[in-house]
Design an enzyme around this catalytic site. Structure first.
Site, PDB file in Angstrom:
ATOM      1  CE  LYS A  43      -1.894   2.034   3.975  1.00  0.00           C
ATOM      2  NZ  LYS A  43      -0.789   2.750   4.405  1.00  0.00           N
ATOM      3  CG  ASN A  44       2.511   2.832   3.345  1.00  0.00           C
ATOM      4  OD1 ASN A  44       1.349   2.645   3.278  1.00  0.00           O
ATOM      5  ND2 ASN A  44       3.387   2.576   4.903  1.00  0.00           N
ATOM      6  NE  ARG A  81      -1.263  12.309   7.602  1.00  0.00           N
ATOM      7  CZ  ARG A  81      -1.344  14.132   8.457  1.00  0.00           C
ATOM      8  NH1 ARG A  81      -2.677  14.342   8.886  1.00  0.00           N
ATOM      9  NH2 ARG A  81      -0.752  15.101   7.969  1.00  0.00           N
ATOM     10  CB  CYS A 134      -3.818  11.570  12.187  1.00  0.00           C
ATOM     11  SG  CYS A 134      -3.522   9.902  11.333  1.00  0.00           S
ATOM     12  NE  ARG A 153       0.811  10.637  10.380  1.00  0.00           N
ATOM     13  CZ  ARG A 153       0.272   9.553   9.205  1.00  0.00           C
ATOM     14  NH1 ARG A 153      -1.209   8.997   9.089  1.00  0.00           N
ATOM     15  NH2 ARG A 153       1.205   9.255   8.437  1.00  0.00           N
ATOM     16  CG  ASP A 177       3.366   1.924   9.273  1.00  0.00           C
ATOM     17  OD1 ASP A 177       3.502   1.999   8.467  1.00  0.00           O
ATOM     18  OD2 ASP A 177       2.729   2.892  10.510  1.00  0.00           O
ATOM     19  CB  VAL A 205       8.379   6.717  14.135  1.00  0.00           C
ATOM     20  CG1 VAL A 205       7.982   7.757  12.878  1.00  0.00           C
ATOM     21  CG2 VAL A 205       9.315   6.017  13.947  1.00  0.00           C
ATOM     22  NE  ARG A 233      -7.369   4.897   5.499  1.00  0.00           N
ATOM     23  CZ  ARG A 233      -7.192   5.655   6.003  1.00  0.00           C
ATOM     24  NH1 ARG A 233      -7.690   6.253   6.789  1.00  0.00           N
ATOM     25  NH2 ARG A 233      -6.209   6.833   5.382  1.00  0.00           N
TER      26      ARG A 233
HETATM   27  C1  EPZ Z   1       4.208   7.103   5.743  1.00  0.00           C
HETATM   28  O1  EPZ Z   1       3.439   8.821   6.610  1.00  0.00           O
HETATM   29  C2  EPZ Z   1       3.066   5.650   5.588  1.00  0.00           C
HETATM   30  N1  EPZ Z   1       2.193   5.933   5.328  1.00  0.00           N
HETATM   31  C3  EPZ Z   1       2.510   5.381   7.612  1.00  0.00           C
HETATM   32  O2  EPZ Z   1       2.242   4.488   7.421  1.00  0.00           O
HETATM   33  C4  EPZ Z   1       3.977   5.500   8.487  1.00  0.00           C
HETATM   34  O3  EPZ Z   1       3.027   5.245   9.911  1.00  0.00           O
HETATM   35  C5  EPZ Z   1       5.013   6.661   8.336  1.00  0.00           C
HETATM   36  O4  EPZ Z   1       5.383   6.754   6.933  1.00  0.00           O
HETATM   37  C6  EPZ Z   1       6.140   5.958   9.061  1.00  0.00           C
HETATM   38  O5  EPZ Z   1       7.081   5.003   8.800  1.00  0.00           O
HETATM   39  C7  EPZ Z   1       2.207   5.908   3.991  1.00  0.00           C
HETATM   40  O6  EPZ Z   1       3.312   5.729   3.418  1.00  0.00           O
HETATM   41  C8  EPZ Z   1       1.416   6.208   3.309  1.00  0.00           C
HETATM   42  P1  EPZ Z   1       6.676  10.226   7.967  1.00  0.00           P
HETATM   43  P2  EPZ Z   1       4.195   9.623   6.128  1.00  0.00           P
HETATM   44  O7  EPZ Z   1       6.217  12.025   7.781  1.00  0.00           O
HETATM   45  O8  EPZ Z   1       4.853  10.114   5.698  1.00  0.00           O
HETATM   46  C9  EPZ Z   1       6.838  13.964  11.575  1.00  0.00           C
HETATM   47  C10 EPZ Z   1       0.384   3.085   7.744  1.00  0.00           C
HETATM   48  O9  EPZ Z   1      -0.590   2.539   8.698  1.00  0.00           O
HETATM   49  N2  EPZ Z   1       6.900  14.876  10.167  1.00  0.00           N
HETATM   50  O10 EPZ Z   1       7.615   9.625   7.944  1.00  0.00           O
HETATM   51  O11 EPZ Z   1       3.013  10.547   6.986  1.00  0.00           O
HETATM   52  C11 EPZ Z   1       5.259  12.975  11.946  1.00  0.00           C
HETATM   53  O12 EPZ Z   1       4.560  13.950  12.444  1.00  0.00           O
HETATM   54  C12 EPZ Z   1       0.410   4.179   7.673  1.00  0.00           C
HETATM   55  O13 EPZ Z   1       0.064   2.732   6.730  1.00  0.00           O
HETATM   56  C13 EPZ Z   1       7.148  16.240  10.744  1.00  0.00           C
HETATM   57  O14 EPZ Z   1       6.870  16.754  11.811  1.00  0.00           O
HETATM   58  O15 EPZ Z   1       4.959   9.822   8.005  1.00  0.00           O
HETATM   59  C14 EPZ Z   1       6.134  11.948  12.480  1.00  0.00           C
HETATM   60  O16 EPZ Z   1       6.153  12.287  13.393  1.00  0.00           O
HETATM   61  C15 EPZ Z   1       0.435   4.923   8.612  1.00  0.00           C
HETATM   62  N3  EPZ Z   1       6.218  17.046   9.860  1.00  0.00           N
HETATM   63  C16 EPZ Z   1       7.646  11.700  11.714  1.00  0.00           C
HETATM   64  O17 EPZ Z   1       8.123  13.146  11.409  1.00  0.00           O
HETATM   65  C17 EPZ Z   1       6.261  17.095   7.797  1.00  0.00           C
HETATM   66  O18 EPZ Z   1       6.216  17.520   7.580  1.00  0.00           O
HETATM   67  C18 EPZ Z   1       7.722   9.948  10.308  1.00  0.00           C
HETATM   68  O19 EPZ Z   1       6.297  10.779   9.324  1.00  0.00           O
HETATM   69  C19 EPZ Z   1       6.602  15.350   7.321  1.00  0.00           C
HETATM   70  C20 EPZ Z   1       6.782  14.764   8.651  1.00  0.00           C
END
Ligand code: EPZ
Length: 423
Positions: free
Chosen positions: A21-22, A92, A116, A121, A305, A327, A397
């Site tokens: 999915k990701n 998102r 979320c 996020r 995850d 994370v 999902r």
């Molecule tokens: C991706 O989300 C995945 N989603 C998430 O999987 C996964 O949990 C996450 O990466 C971490 O591995 C998809 O790929 C569609 P991040 P993403 O940006 O990209 C902070 C699932 O269950 N951050 O790596 O949104 C954020 O708040 C989902 O399949 C900022 O502060 O995650 C978090 O604490 C859930 N500002 C950390 O970084 C930003 O602009 C990591 O988030 C971006 C992120």
């Protein structure tokens, strides 16, 4: 919202993993960067993927999808510059459409993603990165409007945290912008490498994905191609943990074992048997397993995850485990539900301290997000009696044919749409 009723079961046998999915979501968003046809194989049939299809169609793309073969054909030019709120609020990951749309149309807008269940996020890293690429960004009435501006010949974007989404967004956009872009402290997840592979098949010049430094040389135009999406490592890990949590043994097929090395090492430390094959992993429960300390980190660390699922596994381990979430520091909505099932765990800041218990008891619990819901279904297989997991649609999902796959492993479960028993 419906529920899944789960009965105590020992899960054993074989299960085949679907495409990731990701990976599907950012790769589908990247199809915006060409008018030509992009063929993606192994696209899983999931609610989130359908949402991305709806977004692409709304923007003017032609999308054909055969759910049996998992082949998606995306073609045509985008001709709408706005992503509707009712689609963005569902998912998102739709935010990553904004950059490619802006590059293709010069200007575009999208609602700012809202709250979320797994934590705060923000998208500030995305915004700061796009600004570095010369984008002009405006906030108005809950919307972000972006306009392509002048990009310097050589730009370095240093991410404060290796964000998966920000890395994918900036990498995709930079492919069609002049000059060189360097992303430092980039996320290194396998899905990032899959996106680089697709972009390069489309004629882009990207290198370094899978490391913390990615370099993109801009090109004039991208073209169509065919690409097969990588297996879903989170789905694979979920089934491996489910099998072991119930004391079973089995084979998880269509896996890239090294994508989950952090998980296999935790499971081996707990005493489980793990055999890595070329594209499968065989796991066997030791019957009773040891407590472990788990540190959740960006890849190649232990994936966030799989955090709720490993918490279920450790809830009946012998001894005291800790799980530290680095994370999404507040990603613990599943804990209160597991405590309702008789688990003994306490949160201290972003560390969960788990005292292993002999048994879990069946109860009615509530799903809050995709991975927490999967974890509660696993807990239902472990617990005495039966468990009803409500608000269960989250699971569709991210897990293709999940009821069928668990039944294939000997799981006793029933999905009740809207809470009514299956006919
Ligand atoms: C991706 O989300 C995945 N989603 C998430 O999987 C996964 O949990 C996450 O990466 C971490 O591995 C998809 O790929 C569609 P991040 P993403 O940006 O990209 C902070 C699932 O269950 N951050 O790596 O949104 C954020 O708040 C989902 O399949 C900022 O502060 O995650 C978090 O604490 C859930 N500002 C950390 O970084 C930003 O602009 C990591 O988030 C971006 C992120």
């Amino acid at each position: 919202m419906g529920s899944i009723v789960v009965s105590k079961s020992v899960l054993s046998g074989e299960v085949e993993v679907s495409g990731a999915k990701n990976s599907a979501l950012p790769l589908l968003a990247a199809t915006i960067l060409t008018d030509e046809e992009v063929i993606l194989n192994k696209v899983p049939h999931l609610a989130d993927v359908e949402t991305m299809f709806d977004i692409l169609r709304t923007l003017g793309k032609k999308v054909q999808y055969d759910r049996d073969s998992g082949v998606a054909r995306v073609s045509g030019a985008v001709d709408k510059a706005h992503v509707p709120y009712d689609l963005v609020r569902k998912m998102r990951a739709s935010f990553n459409v904004m950059g490619p749309l802006t590059v293709m149309l010069g200007e575009a807008s999208t609602p700012l993603p809202g709250g979320c269940a797994i934590g705060v996020r923000p998208v500030d890293y995305h915004i700061e990165g796009l600004k570095k690429l010369g984008f002009e960004i405006f906030f108005e009435h809950g919307e972000i409007r972006a306009r392509v501006g002048k990009k310097d010949e050589f730009v370095v974007v240093h991410l404060p945290f290796p964000s998966v989404g920000a890395t994918e967004h900036i990498m995709s956009v930079a492919t069609l912008l002049p000059g060189t872009t360097v992303i430092e402290n980039a996320a290194m997840e396998p899905e990032i490498v899959d996106l680089q592979d697709l972009l390069n098949k489309m004629g882009a010049r990207v290198r370094g994905a899978g490391t913390s430094k990615i370099i993109v040389e801009g090109v004039e135009k991208l073209h169509g191609c065919e690409h097969t999406i990588i297996p879903d490592r989170i789905e694979a890990g979920t089934y491996a943990i489910a099998i072991l949590s119930t004391g079973g043994e089995g084979q998880v097929k269509n896996v890239v074992p090294e994508h989950l090395d952090a998980l296999w090492s935790v499971l081996e430390r707990s005493g489980a048997y793990v055999k890595r094959g070329t594209n499968y992993v065989y796991v066997k429960s030791p019957g009773k397993w040891h407590a472990c300390d788990v540190n959740v980190l960006p890849y190649p660390g232990f994936p966030t995850d799989l955090q709720p699922q490993i918490v279920v596994y450790l809830s009946t381990a012998q001894g005291t485990s800790t799980v530290t979430e680095n994370v999404f520091k507040t990603r613990f909505a599943h804990v209160a539900e597991l405590v309702r099932m008789g688990a003994n765990m306490k949160l201290k800041d972003n560390t969960l301290i788990i005292e292993g218990v002999e048994k879990l008891q069946g109860a009615t619990v509530m799903g809050t997000d995709l991975r927490a819901t999967a974890a509660l279904v696993i807990a239902g297989f472990v617990a005495e009696g039966s468990t009803e997991v409500t608000q269960v649609e989250h699971i569709f999902r991210g897990y293709e044919r999940v009821i069928e796959k668990f039944r294939g492993l000997g799981g006793v479960l029933e999905y009740r749409p809207g809470g009514v028993p299956e006919i």
